[in-house]
Scaffold this motif. Structure first.
Motif, PDB file in Angstrom:
ATOM      1  N   GLU A 321      20.843   0.657  37.901  1.00 48.09           N
ATOM      2  CA  GLU A 321      20.211   0.062  36.726  1.00 48.09           C
ATOM      3  C   GLU A 321      21.266  -0.206  35.661  1.00 48.09           C
ATOM      4  OE1 GLU A 321      17.228   2.687  35.274  1.00 48.09           O
ATOM      5  OE2 GLU A 321      16.300   3.004  37.247  1.00 48.09           O
ATOM      6  N   LEU A 322      20.999  -1.211  34.814  1.00 45.94           N
ATOM      7  CA  LEU A 322      21.966  -1.570  33.772  1.00 45.94           C
ATOM      8  C   LEU A 322      22.135  -0.454  32.749  1.00 45.94           C
ATOM      9  CD1 LEU A 322      21.082  -5.332  33.061  1.00 45.94           C
ATOM     10  CD2 LEU A 322      22.872  -4.396  34.541  1.00 45.94           C
ATOM     11  N   HIS A 323      21.051   0.230  32.411  1.00 50.04           N
ATOM     12  CA  HIS A 323      21.113   1.280  31.385  1.00 50.04           C
ATOM     13  C   HIS A 323      20.911   2.659  32.002  1.00 50.04           C
ATOM     14  CE1 HIS A 323      21.284  -1.632  28.109  1.00 50.04           C
ATOM     15  NE2 HIS A 323      20.312  -2.294  28.703  1.00 50.04           N
ATOM     16  N   GLN A 324      21.377   2.817  33.220  1.00 46.60           N
ATOM     17  CA  GLN A 324      21.246   4.086  33.943  1.00 46.60           C
ATOM     18  C   GLN A 324      21.943   5.220  33.203  1.00 46.60           C
ATOM     19  OE1 GLN A 324      22.225   3.593  38.050  1.00 46.60           O
ATOM     20  NE2 GLN A 324      22.607   5.744  38.425  1.00 46.60           N
ATOM     21  N   ARG A 325      21.317   6.395  33.213  1.00 47.37           N
ATOM     22  CA  ARG A 325      21.887   7.564  32.559  1.00 47.37           C
ATOM     23  C   ARG A 325      22.546   8.487  33.567  1.00 47.37           C
ATOM     24  NH1 ARG A 325      20.044   8.392  27.156  1.00 47.37           N
ATOM     25  NH2 ARG A 325      18.427   6.923  26.542  1.00 47.37           N
ATOM     26  N   SER A 326      23.432   9.343  33.065  1.00 54.42           N
ATOM     27  CA  SER A 326      24.166  10.233  33.964  1.00 54.42           C
ATOM     28  C   SER A 326      24.609  11.486  33.227  1.00 54.42           C
ATOM     29  CB  SER A 326      25.383   9.512  34.534  1.00 54.42           C
ATOM     30  OG  SER A 326      26.148  10.364  35.373  1.00 54.42           O
ATOM     31  N   VAL A 327      24.808  12.537  33.996  1.00 59.66           N
ATOM     32  CA  VAL A 327      25.500  13.741  33.523  1.00 59.66           C
ATOM     33  C   VAL A 327      26.993  13.437  33.523  1.00 59.66           C
ATOM     34  CG1 VAL A 327      26.062  16.125  34.165  1.00 59.66           C
ATOM     35  CG2 VAL A 327      23.710  15.266  34.427  1.00 59.66           C
ATOM     36  N   LEU A 328      27.738  14.051  32.616  1.00 62.72           N
ATOM     37  CA  LEU A 328      29.191  13.840  32.588  1.00 62.72           C
ATOM     38  C   LEU A 328      29.928  15.123  32.233  1.00 62.72           C
ATOM     39  CD1 LEU A 328      31.613  11.861  32.754  1.00 62.72           C
ATOM     40  CD2 LEU A 328      31.356  11.523  30.286  1.00 62.72           C
ATOM     41  N   PHE A 329      30.860  15.498  33.099  1.00 60.31           N
ATOM     42  CA  PHE A 329      31.851  16.526  32.804  1.00 60.31           C
ATOM     43  C   PHE A 329      33.205  15.852  33.010  1.00 60.31           C
ATOM     44  CE2 PHE A 329      28.287  18.744  34.987  1.00 60.31           C
ATOM     45  CZ  PHE A 329      27.793  19.451  33.896  1.00 60.31           C
ATOM     46  N   VAL A 330      34.047  15.839  31.985  1.00 62.83           N
ATOM     47  CA  VAL A 330      35.304  15.103  32.088  1.00 62.83           C
ATOM     48  C   VAL A 330      36.398  15.838  31.337  1.00 62.83           C
ATOM     49  CG1 VAL A 330      34.731  13.657  30.071  1.00 62.83           C
ATOM     50  CG2 VAL A 330      36.397  12.830  31.759  1.00 62.83           C
ATOM     51  N   GLY A 331      37.614  15.799  31.899  1.00 69.49           N
ATOM     52  CA  GLY A 331      38.729  16.432  31.203  1.00 69.49           C
ATOM     53  C   GLY A 331      39.814  16.906  32.134  1.00 69.49           C
ATOM     54  N   SER A 332      40.470  17.972  31.754  1.00 66.31           N
ATOM     55  CA  SER A 332      41.593  18.513  32.516  1.00 66.31           C
ATOM     56  C   SER A 332      41.116  18.994  33.892  1.00 66.31           C
ATOM     57  CB  SER A 332      42.231  19.683  31.762  1.00 66.31           C
ATOM     58  OG  SER A 332      42.736  19.252  30.507  1.00 66.31           O
ATOM     59  N   PRO A 333      41.840  18.641  34.953  1.00 63.14           N
ATOM     60  CA  PRO A 333      41.359  18.947  36.311  1.00 63.14           C
ATOM     61  C   PRO A 333      41.152  20.433  36.579  1.00 63.14           C
ATOM     62  CG  PRO A 333      43.643  18.164  36.353  1.00 63.14           C
ATOM     63  CD  PRO A 333      43.104  17.896  34.973  1.00 63.14           C
ATOM     64  N   ASP A 334      42.000  21.293  36.040  1.00 65.37           N
ATOM     65  CA  ASP A 334      41.851  22.722  36.273  1.00 65.37           C
ATOM     66  C   ASP A 334      40.550  23.239  35.677  1.00 65.37           C
ATOM     67  OD1 ASP A 334      42.898  25.366  37.094  1.00 65.37           O
ATOM     68  OD2 ASP A 334      42.988  25.734  34.943  1.00 65.37           O
ATOM     69  N   LEU A 335      40.167  22.740  34.513  1.00 65.88           N
ATOM     70  CA  LEU A 335      38.929  23.173  33.864  1.00 65.88           C
ATOM     71  C   LEU A 335      37.708  22.629  34.592  1.00 65.88           C
ATOM     72  CD1 LEU A 335      39.948  22.795  30.107  1.00 65.88           C
ATOM     73  CD2 LEU A 335      40.026  24.831  31.558  1.00 65.88           C
ATOM     74  N   ILE A 336      37.807  21.405  35.106  1.00 66.71           N
ATOM     75  CA  ILE A 336      36.707  20.843  35.892  1.00 66.71           C
ATOM     76  C   ILE A 336      36.494  21.663  37.162  1.00 66.71           C
ATOM     77  CG2 ILE A 336      35.924  18.840  37.211  1.00 66.71           C
ATOM     78  CD1 ILE A 336      35.740  18.301  34.279  1.00 66.71           C
ATOM     79  N   ASP A 337      37.591  22.026  37.830  1.00 62.69           N
ATOM     80  CA  ASP A 337      37.477  22.827  39.043  1.00 62.69           C
ATOM     81  C   ASP A 337      36.803  24.161  38.782  1.00 62.69           C
ATOM     82  OD1 ASP A 337      38.703  20.846  40.501  1.00 62.69           O
ATOM     83  OD2 ASP A 337      40.691  21.794  40.510  1.00 62.69           O
ATOM     84  N   LYS A 338      37.146  24.798  37.673  1.00 60.69           N
ATOM     85  CA  LYS A 338      36.554  26.096  37.349  1.00 60.69           C
ATOM     86  C   LYS A 338      35.067  25.948  37.058  1.00 60.69           C
ATOM     87  CE  LYS A 338      40.782  28.221  35.551  1.00 60.69           C
ATOM     88  NZ  LYS A 338      41.498  28.724  34.359  1.00 60.69           N
ATOM     89  N   LEU A 339      34.665  24.842  36.451  1.00 60.38           N
ATOM     90  CA  LEU A 339      33.247  24.595  36.192  1.00 60.38           C
ATOM     91  C   LEU A 339      32.478  24.480  37.511  1.00 60.38           C
ATOM     92  CD1 LEU A 339      30.769  23.662  34.453  1.00 60.38           C
ATOM     93  CD2 LEU A 339      31.638  21.338  34.752  1.00 60.38           C
ATOM     94  N   LEU A 340      33.017  23.739  38.457  1.00 59.33           N
ATOM     95  CA  LEU A 340      32.299  23.447  39.694  1.00 59.33           C
ATOM     96  C   LEU A 340      32.169  24.658  40.604  1.00 59.33           C
ATOM     97  CD1 LEU A 340      33.682  19.882  40.479  1.00 59.33           C
ATOM     98  CD2 LEU A 340      31.553  20.526  39.310  1.00 59.33           C
ATOM     99  N   ILE A 341      33.033  25.665  40.427  1.00 62.50           N
ATOM    100  CA  ILE A 341      32.932  26.856  41.268  1.00 62.50           C
ATOM    101  C   ILE A 341      32.277  28.015  40.536  1.00 62.50           C
ATOM    102  CG2 ILE A 341      34.972  26.231  42.629  1.00 62.50           C
ATOM    103  CD1 ILE A 341      36.574  28.297  41.063  1.00 62.50           C
TER     104      ILE A 341
END
Length: 342
Positions: A321-341
């Motif tokens: 969709e043109l105005h589709q919504r989403s979750v977003l986690f963005v930033g330093s890769p080490d911090l993203i990895d820690k979030l996902l585990i």
């Protein structure tokens, strides 16, 4: 009585070099021309399109700087497609960018946060389409807090000479030809990527020119800043709450401006993570995929960072969709990895 006297610039710098001889630096136009020459098949439309966006941003910068003087703060009295109250400067910014993109001739269609439907520019021979959030965080204007513009550019897939279609915008984040943002703050900075790294240009107000100030920007591998709306923490999923608890236990610094551009830019420079998690009320997230999440994810990856919706990389999300919504986690890769585990 106090008398104010114009103080002339010293004739020389501390090193003895004449001030008039100091280099201005690499302007945006010069940078674009130099980069274009590195691609023998480039025909110049994308370069001109970036110039059109830069021009509109300069006009918006002027409007923002005098917002308190010309009664353009506050609500406009209407809602956008998201059901959000439009601010006066939202409407002004939308008009400025659409007008610049129409007049430039390189764009055949636009989608904007402020408009329900796709906007045809009257340039069916244009090779590109643009998805744009003209003024992100505009509710901060009344309190003089940083705001921004976010844009995403695609090469059209519909036949040149015909009307653009939804398929031109729903190609997916990996198909972006360019993406960027403008941050209007203590200084105004334009940051963009064409898939060859990320560069930032600061607006020299005296010259009216963007000057290259941040070359080959890189996201620090880790950082000490986490950015989220802590007031909603009780509505976040368990894994996000666990992660935020860990951030506090490790004495990380909480910083949240409420403007995606400003929070993202700070973390890009200093290292950190930006979180806009799902909530009970918005299980699919609230940020717009095409003109917020995709461009920021493209920039993040080009700078060595990472962006995800918690299940897959943001650039791999399939838009529908043109105005589709989403979750977003963005930033330093080490911090993203820690979030996902977590």
């Amino acid at each position: 009585m106090i008398t104010f006297v114009d103080m002339p610039l010293p004739a020389t710098t501390q090193s003895g070099q004449p001030n008039l001889a100091l280099p201005v630096g690499t302007t945006l136009d010069r940078f674009i021309l130099r980069e274009q020459s590195a691609f023998p098949f480039a025909t110049g439309e994308l370069s001109q399109l970036l110039r059109d966006i830069a021009l509109a941003s300069k006009i918006i910068n002027l409007e923002i700087n005098r917002a308190g003087l010309i009664d353009v703060t506050g609500a406009a009295g209407t809602d956008n497609i998201q059901g959000e109250s439009q601010q006066k400067l939202d409407v002004i910014a939308n008009i400025r960018f659409i007008r610049a993109l129409k007049n430039g001739g390189e764009v055949c269609a636009i989608i904007s946060e402020e408009d329900d439907e796709m906007i045809l520019t009257g340039n069916p021979n244009g090779k590109y389409v643009v998805a744009i959030d003209p003024l992100d965080g505009s509710s901060n204007i009344d309190v003089n807090v940083s705001i921004g513009t976010i844009f995403s550019i695609y090469r059209r897939v519909s036949p040149i000479g015909s009307e653009a279609t939804m398929a031109d915008f729903l190609q997916g984040g990996r198909k972006q030809a360019a993406a960027g943002y403008v941050l209007y703050g203590s200084s105004t900075i334009l940051v963009f990527t064409t898939g060859q790294g990320v560069n930032g240009f600061t607006l020299d107000q005296s010259l009216g020119e963007y000057i290259l100030s941040h070359t080959n920007m890189r996201q620090p591998h880790t950082g000490s800043i986490f950015s989220c709306n802590d007031g909603n923490v009780a509505d976040y999923p368990d894994y996000v709450q666990t992660y935020l608890t860990s951030c506090r236990q490790h004495r990380m610094t909480g910083r949240y401006i409420g403007s995606l551009v400003a929070d993202f830019h700070r973390n890009l420079i200093k290292g950190g993570i930006y979180l806009y998690p799902p909530t009970r009320q918005s299980p699919g997230g609230k940020l717009r995929l095409l003109y917020e999440c995709f461009p920021m994810a493209f920039i993040a990856e080009q700078a060595g960072g990472r962006a995800t919706d918690g299940r897959q990389l943001t650039l791999d999300v399939d838009p529908t969709e043109l105005h589709q919504r989403s979750v977003l986690f963005v930033g330093s890769p080490d911090l993203i990895d820690k979030l996902l585990i977590s």
